[in-house]
Enzyme design. Structure first.
Site, PDB file in Angstrom:
ATOM      1  CE  LYS A  90      -4.671  -1.392  -0.166  1.00 27.59           C
ATOM      2  NZ  LYS A  90      -5.717  -1.524   1.148  1.00 27.59           N
ATOM      3  NE  ARG A 125      -5.793  -7.494  -0.835  1.00 27.54           N
ATOM      4  CZ  ARG A 125      -4.426  -7.048  -1.093  1.00 27.54           C
ATOM      5  NH1 ARG A 125      -3.448  -7.445  -1.954  1.00 27.54           N
ATOM      6  NH2 ARG A 125      -4.205  -5.433  -1.023  1.00 27.54           N
TER       7      ARG A 125
END
Length: 152
Positions: A90, A125
């Site tokens: 991210k 995830r």
């Protein structure tokens, strides 16, 4: 169908979410929104035991807000629902590491994975499954946590 349902916190869409990052208290506000969505899902017929929460890292949150959610993750994992976290590669990891290339954020993702396991997250995830499994196995050997359901 009796399938688990993931309720993920987000605001807006990919075009507008970066302008929707104002929270009084990001952790409390995300938790409140997930509680509201849980109530709506149950009212719609979803079995409450099938609901999984995802605080939506990277979705309508600043880099600092993502870090705050991870620092205070126990406020979500202490509840009755399993929590799914999707930290892999991210932007907030890139911001902390000063790393613009998503594929080069493996070790930042590994650090976040350790924090998630420590806090009792049920599901992660990630893109780089093999290295993160090794990281989690090692962290489990160093800091055993019976309550965590993270596994291979």
């Amino acid at each position: 169908a009796g399938c688990p349902v993931v309720l993920m916190h987000s605001r807006g869409d990919s075009q507008t979410m970066d302008q929707l990052t104002t929270y009084a208290d990001v952790v409390a506000d995300v938790k409140e929104a997930l509680l509201e969505r849980t109530e709506a899902a149950v009212q719609a017929g979803v079995d409450e035991s099938q609901i999984i929460w995802d605080p939506g890292l990277g979705f309508a949150k600043t880099h600092e807000q993502n870090l705050q959610l991870l620092r205070d993750l126990e406020q979500l994992t202490a509840g009755p629902r399993p929590v799914l976290i999707g930290p892999s590669r991210k932007r907030f990891i890139g911001a902390v590491l000063d790393e613009p290339r998503p594929k080069a954020r493996l070790w930042g993702t590994a650090a976040v994975a350790c924090r998630c396991a420590q806090a009792g997250a049920a599901v992660l995830r990630v893109h780089d499954v093999g290295p993160i499994v090794q990281t989690l196995k090692m962290s489990a050997a160093l800091w055993p946590r019976e309550e965590s359901s993270l596994s291979n």
